[in-house]
Design an enzyme around this catalytic site. Structure first.
Site, PDB file in Angstrom:
ATOM      1  N   CYS A 526       0.777  -1.507  -0.165  1.00 45.98           N
ATOM      2  CA  CYS A 526      -0.119  -0.526  -0.007  1.00 45.98           C
ATOM      3  C   CYS A 526       0.276   1.229   0.039  1.00 45.98           C
ATOM      4  O   CYS A 526       1.080   1.560  -1.151  1.00 45.98           O
ATOM      5  CB  CYS A 526      -1.435   0.021   1.581  1.00 45.98           C
ATOM      6  SG  CYS A 526      -2.582   0.795   0.856  1.00 45.98           S
ATOM      7  N   HIS A 605      -5.105  -5.019  -0.034  1.00 45.92           N
ATOM      8  CA  HIS A 605      -3.843  -5.332   1.122  1.00 45.92           C
ATOM      9  C   HIS A 605      -4.716  -7.008   1.402  1.00 45.92           C
ATOM     10  O   HIS A 605      -5.557  -7.547   1.641  1.00 45.92           O
ATOM     11  CB  HIS A 605      -5.454  -4.849   2.450  1.00 45.92           C
ATOM     12  CG  HIS A 605      -4.741  -3.148   3.377  1.00 45.92           C
ATOM     13  ND1 HIS A 605      -3.354  -2.964   3.643  1.00 45.92           N
ATOM     14  CD2 HIS A 605      -4.929  -2.341   1.814  1.00 45.92           C
ATOM     15  CE1 HIS A 605      -3.491  -2.444   3.358  1.00 45.92           C
ATOM     16  NE2 HIS A 605      -4.193  -0.992   2.558  1.00 45.92           N
ATOM     17  N   GLU A 607      -3.868  -9.596   3.630  1.00 43.96           N
ATOM     18  CA  GLU A 607      -4.235  -9.329   4.701  1.00 43.96           C
ATOM     19  C   GLU A 607      -5.761  -8.863   5.328  1.00 43.96           C
ATOM     20  O   GLU A 607      -6.533  -8.653   6.813  1.00 43.96           O
ATOM     21  CB  GLU A 607      -2.904  -9.028   5.815  1.00 43.96           C
ATOM     22  CG  GLU A 607      -3.900  -7.000   5.706  1.00 43.96           C
ATOM     23  CD  GLU A 607      -3.163  -6.478   4.897  1.00 43.96           C
ATOM     24  OE1 GLU A 607      -2.562  -5.159   5.086  1.00 43.96           O
ATOM     25  OE2 GLU A 607      -2.111  -7.013   3.785  1.00 43.96           O
TER      26      GLU A 607
END
Length: 635
Positions: A526, A605, A607
């Protein structure tokens, strides 16, 4: 106060005649309440909350402490907040009485409550709407946050205030508001804390940790649900994404608490007298003590925003006064019959502070996201405020009853179930029961640079599951030369990558340069991805439509993936860079990922709860980097 189970009225009368510290708590078991008295102390830190040793072995529940944690306590985590003199107020329970919840209203004599004028917000709807627009333009669209909860005070004064009037407020809450997670009354010797909170903050039972992200609000019409409007609410992307952003943020908190992960249950509907919310349940195991976990839970993203650290700074700048206890926690600790310590806590929303002189202060806010309607958020905060203020104004004599049992059917259940189809499979699994070891990563070391976003802890949690050993280090403390990890991850964070005057960006720029110059193996995510792209010569732009908390289907180096984006800025693929593979959008040129000999990067992302195959995307990329590190000449 011995043998007072049948003497609730006497306890109430004694309190009214001589108001010493006293509490009434209706918690998880809705058919009972506890009347508690004791000594109140002020604590500077959560760790200072008194804790006695085992109080119960076969004697049933024995209460230890009840208390309130102010919003400003978040400064213990290093987050910005208004400086005030509001302390943790904690009562060490000396005497307790359990009563049936049906007996409590009978024990409290009716007492009329009148106010001097109306309870009113400190600002107008127009002023609040303007503030919402400001947050969207200056914070969310500038990449400083994904969502922010901005609140305001509602104040007034009760005529001829008395302890009995205060008790009548909680009596009305118990009578009129069903569906609350916890209803409580706590006189700490200085003021009354009275609330009927819909939302659990944290529960710790025998090492099991539970949290409960709630977001998305449907306002009933005079206690009734309009089925067509309700289905539109359940399908509203704004409401859905708002809940997923909150869930991502609470998963970040859980990943810092629960070493072995946990599981997600939901979505489910929470109905209250005037509102319906959507929610999930998060569960996991932890070896940490309950007070440490309570500190790590400060404060829920549903009352702060995300990332929490950045949201707290924005709240500090945009709310003119201290929040007091609003958005903090009401907690109770007790021991069960087996001697196990249990902590239960609720978020202090739909809650008011009442002074002995009758002054009333309550707060309400709304969660602001990129596509919020300023007028709609102003309306929502008024609906939330009304839920608490009705206990004073008594504005409705209608008996409200649950509507969902008559509304929910296969169609609504299917709409809810569809939300989970594209969610992160790893996070939706019971991680303690599944072996996710990746042989090539087992025993490898990973350093994750935290750029003020606890997604870094989510990354650590996923990496630990592969068998690698990950550590999280602040961007301020990372030293390329001193670090010896096999892989470095330059983590995500809020901010403008083009702001050369920003200290964090200056440090990030130097870190990326040092990693490239040293030939280290690294992955940038990011904000880290944007900085790497800038180093490689790609242009960085601010997007007209920020991608904050949304899922996109992308072509990820030849395979279709549904992944999560939290970004206001993007790198654009307009030039070729030798020895770098670029994954980008064919139409806009937005770069989604990079692969070089010794590095990779993601704009998305992996995650996040919104990245369906996030675990495999992350582990495959780390495996590629490890293989390069082991045999760089062949890569």
């Amino acid at each position: 106060m011995e043998n007072l189970d049948s003497k609730a009225s006497a306890i109430i009368d004694q309190f009214c005649d001589n108001p010493e510290p006293f509490a009434i708590v209706q918690g998880a078991k809705k058919d009972e309440a506890y009347l508690l008295s004791g000594t109140v102390v002020s604590c500077d830190k959560v760790d200072d909350i008194p804790r006695r040793t085992c109080l119960s072995r076969g004697e049933g529940i024995v209460c230890d402490t009840v208390g309130v944690v102010p919003f400003s306590q978040v400064n213990e985590l290093g987050y910005e907040t208004k400086e005030d003199d509001v302390k943790i107020r904690c009562m060490q329970v000396k005497e307790q009485v359990r009563i049936d919840i049906g007996d409590l209203p009978v024990a409290i004599p009716d007492e009329p409550i009148r106010t001097e004028g109306r309870l009113e917000f400190d600002d107008s709807d127009e002023e609040y709407s303007d503030k919402v627009r400001k947050i969207i333009e200056e914070e969310i669209k500038e990449g400083n946050a994904c969502n922010v909860v901005i609140s305001a005070n509602i104040t007034g004064k009760i005529e001829q205030m008395s302890p009995l009037k205060a008790l009548n407020i909680v009596k009305r809450m118990l009578r009129d508001e069903f569906g609350a997670y916890m209803t409580f009354f706590f006189f700490d010797g200085e003021q009354y804390h009275i609330g009927s909170s819909p939302e659990r903050n944290l529960t710790v039972t025998g090492g099991m940790v539970g949290m409960n992200p709630i977001s998305g609000t449907y306002s009933k019409k005079d206690g009734e649900i309009d089925r067509e409007e309700f289905i539109q609410f359940l399908r509203d992307p704004k409401e859905i994404n708002e809940l997923f952003m909150c869930m991502d943020e609470e998963l970040k908190q859980m990943s810092g608490m629960c070493e072995k992960g946990g599981r997600i249950i939901g979505p489910v509907l929470k109905e209250m007298s005037h509102l319906v919310h959507t929610e999930y349940y998060l569960e996991g195991h932890s070896d940490k003590n309950p007070r440490e976990l309570l500190k790590l839970s400060m404060h829920a993203p549903t009352v702060t925003g995300s990332p929490i650290e950045s949201a707290c700074g924005i709240i500090n700048e945009n709310e003119p006064d201290s929040r007091g206890y609003y958005a903090g926690e009401f907690f109770i600790t007790y021991f069960d019959s087996g001697g196990n310590e249990i902590l239960d806590s609720a978020i202090m929303i739909r809650t008011m502070a009442v002074l002995p002189n009758g002054r009333v202060v309550l707060r309400a806010g709304a969660s602001i996201v990129r596509d919020s309607s300023p007028e709609g958020e102003a309306k929502e905060r008024k609906a939330k405020a009304a839920c608490a203020s009705r206990a004073i104004t008594g504005s409705s004599s209608k008996e409200f009853k649950p509507q969902l049992p008559f509304i929910v059917d296969e169609e609504i259940n299917r709409i809810l179930e569809e939300r989970n189809k594209l969610l992160n499979r790893f996070l939706m699994e019971d991680q303690e029961r599944i072996d996710n070891t990746v042989p090539e990563l087992q025993g490898k070391t990973v350093t994750i640079i935290d750029n003020e976003d606890n997604f870094s802890h989510m990354l650590r949690h996923m990496i630990d599951a592969t068998g690698a050993q990950a550590q999280v280090v602040s961007y301020r403390d990372f030293d390329v030369e001193a670090d010896s990890a096999d892989i470095v991850i330059v983590g995500p964070g809020p901010g403008n990558p083009l702001d050369e005057e920003d200290e964090k960006m200056q440090i990030l720029n130097k870190t990326t340069a040092a990693l490239r110059e040293s030939g280290r193996t690294f992955l940038s995510v990011c904000l880290g991805h944007q900085d790497l792209c800038r180093h490689l010569g790609f242009d960085i732009i601010k997007k007209d439509d920020p991608s904050q908390g949304i899922q996109k289907n992308i072509d990820f180096f030849g395979r279709q993936e549904a992944v999560a984006f939290y970004s206001t800025f993007a790198a654009i693929n307009k030039n070729n860079v030798d020895n770098v593979d670029v994954c980008s959008d064919e139409e806009t040129g937005e770069i989604y990922a990079l692969r070089g000999k010794n590095f990779s990067s993601f704009q998305f992302h992996a995650e996040s709860i919104l990245s369906q195959n996030g675990f495999s995307i992350l582990s495959d990329e780390l495996r590629r980097l490890v293989n390069y590190k082991q045999d760089p000449e062949d890569k």
